[in-house]
Write an enzyme that holds these catalytic residues in place. Structure first.
Site, mmCIF file in Angstrom:
data_model
loop_
_atom_site.group_PDB
_atom_site.id
_atom_site.type_symbol
_atom_site.label_atom_id
_atom_site.label_comp_id
_atom_site.label_asym_id
_atom_site.label_seq_id
_atom_site.Cartn_x
_atom_site.Cartn_y
_atom_site.Cartn_z
ATOM 1 N N LYS A 120 7.749 -3.651 12.539
ATOM 2 C CA LYS A 120 8.103 -4.650 11.513
ATOM 3 C C LYS A 120 9.616 -4.806 11.437
ATOM 4 O O LYS A 120 10.139 -5.911 11.313
ATOM 5 C CB LYS A 120 7.552 -4.221 10.151
ATOM 6 C CG LYS A 120 6.043 -4.306 10.060
ATOM 7 C CD LYS A 120 5.575 -5.748 10.146
ATOM 8 C CE LYS A 120 4.094 -5.860 10.397
ATOM 9 N NZ LYS A 120 3.633 -7.201 10.696
ATOM 10 N N TYR B 192 4.328 1.594 13.905
ATOM 11 C CA TYR B 192 3.937 0.372 13.180
ATOM 12 C C TYR B 192 5.097 -0.139 12.325
ATOM 13 O O TYR B 192 5.495 -1.303 12.412
ATOM 14 C CB TYR B 192 2.707 0.630 12.283
ATOM 15 C CG TYR B 192 2.571 -0.447 11.240
ATOM 16 C CD1 TYR B 192 2.152 -1.723 11.603
ATOM 17 C CD2 TYR B 192 2.925 -0.221 9.901
ATOM 18 C CE1 TYR B 192 2.085 -2.742 10.665
ATOM 19 C CE2 TYR B 192 2.864 -1.228 8.968
ATOM 20 C CZ TYR B 192 2.442 -2.487 9.348
ATOM 21 O OH TYR B 192 2.399 -3.496 8.423
ATOM 22 N N SER C 256 7.013 -5.684 5.728
ATOM 23 C CA SER C 256 6.431 -4.635 4.891
ATOM 24 C C SER C 256 7.531 -3.852 4.197
ATOM 25 O O SER C 256 8.619 -3.663 4.752
ATOM 26 C CB SER C 256 5.632 -3.690 5.807
ATOM 27 O OG SER C 256 5.285 -2.523 5.124
#
Ligand code: NAD
Ligand code: WQD
Length: 340
Positions: A155, A151, A126
């Site tokens: 990544k 979150y 992302s």
């Protein structure tokens, strides 16, 4: 015929990618535990492509089940790993749930692949790994920063785990794809984005407001240092994004990589403000969107958009669809999905 395992393959990005892979003649096998998706998506995929991909309901944090799965599919040529939990705010409330799900799933996957000598991995990363950008447009060489949420951090750590794996094993190759803001739906409107609960992201909030499910859209801040004061993002049509995954798989299978671990940004290179998205949506849908300006949302970045150079030059991929196609397809899908 090539065989590709798609984890998270009935989710939003996964399902569109599955369609693109099948349309290229690739055999797809899906692994998903439906924690944020619906089995009916398989009907949509079948109705678009005429093919119902093999589906396995497996929680990837269960390594034993995943190993058993790979015993059946050791002939797979590559894995595209979409499966993850992705709600930014929720991840700050439940960090361990997010680290556990996203990192255990990845580690189990890599172990399963290595045990079964499957050597090609595509990872859903992302643009959030860039944090607040130091410069625009954001190139892949832009420094990555500690994720602003668990979150986002999952990544960044995920990419590091993959890079270390590639460096330790001669025959393991990976490509990490850093998505900007995917929106829109397949032109058949048989698959699209349908988040559980109250949407966190702009586009589903817009379409649900227009559909009458939400009262009004909150525009998070109009005092940014941007032309209209609202924050700027690089929105990318989901169908373009799906096509990029096909190119990525081809690059791995045809051994075209410059190094065994590569990174590509996937965006259009065009920054659009929240007000521009709303303007496009209202014009394309003919709906007036109830809206109000509120405070900025914590953790939001003022603007980010991607450099498209590397994806264009090395991957041979360029986005084709514009903002109007994104907002109109999102609306058509919302109407069809809700039988409006
Ligand atoms: P999604 O929630 O629609 O799809 C993810 C899928 O993974 C779901 O079907 C879910 O059920 C499945 N899943 C989650 N944990 C699992 C587990 N432990 N075992 C098996 N299946 C599991 O999300 P999406 O928008 O399609 O995102 C796909 C990937 O792209 C994710 O990794 C996400 O972090 C990443 N990403 C998404 C965006 C975005 O804006 N949508 C942006 C950047 C990166
Ligand atoms: C877009 C713009 C909001 C909702 C998030 C994740 C990122 C990535 C993509 C996974 C921002 C504004 C939004 C609303 C608004 N996901 N907005 N009202 O924040 O760029 O990125 O999704 O990796 O990691 O952080 O996307 O769609 O939430 O917001 O005004 O109700 O719309 O402030 O400027 P974001 P978004």
């Amino acid at each position: 015929m090539n065989k590709v395992v798609v984890t998270g393959g009935i989710g939003y990005i996964g399902s569109h990618t599955v369609v693109s892979l099948i349309e290229k003649g690739i055999t797809v096998v899906i692994v998903d535990n439906m924690i944020n998706s619906n089995i009916n998506t398989l009907d949509g995929i079948e109705s678009i492509t005429g093919v119902r991909p093999e589906f396995h309901d497996i929680d990837m944090t269960d390594g034993t089940l995943l190993h058993r799965f790979f015993d059946l599919h050791k002939d797979a040529d590559a894995v595209i790993h979409f499966a993850a939990l992705k709600a930014v705010g929720d991840s700050s409330q439940q960090p361990i749930l997010y680290y556990r799900n996203n990192l255990f799933a990845l580690i189990n996957l890599i172990e399963g692949m290595q045990k079964h000598e499957i050597s090609n991995l595509v990872f859903s990363s992302s643009a959030t790994v860039y944090g607040t950008p130091d410069f625009l447009p954001i190139t892949e060489d832009h420094p990555t920063k500690r994720g602003m949420s668990p979150y986002g951090n999952s990544k960044k750590i995920g990419e590091e785990i993959i890079e270390d794996t590639v460096n330790s094993a001669e025959n393991f190759k990976a490509i990490s794809l850093r998505y900007f803001n995917p929106i829109g739906a397949h032109p058949s409107y048989k698959i699209g984005e349908s988040p559980n609960g109250v949407p966190n992201n702009l586009m589903p909030y817009v379409t649900q407001t227009a559909a009458g499910v939400r009262k009004e859209l909150s525009i998070f801040g109009d005092d940014y240092n941007t032309p209209d004061g609202t924050a700027i993002r690089d929105y990318i049509h989901i169908v373009d994004l799906a096509e990029a995954h096909v190119k990525t798989v081809e690059r791995l299978l045809e051994d075209q990589q410059k190094s065994n671990f590569e990174i590509f940004n996937l965006g259009t290179g065009q920054g659009k403000s929240v007000l521009e998205v709303i303007e496009s949506f209202e014009r394309m849908s003919g709906q007036k969107l109830p809206q109000k300006i509120t405070d900025r949302r914590d953790g939001d970045v003022e603007q980010m958009y991607s450099s498209t150079e590397r994806a264009s030059n090395d991957l041979g991929w360029n986005s084709k669809l514009g903002l109007d196609e994104m907002t109109s397809s999102a609306w058509e899908w919302e109407k069809k999905n809700r039988k409006i």
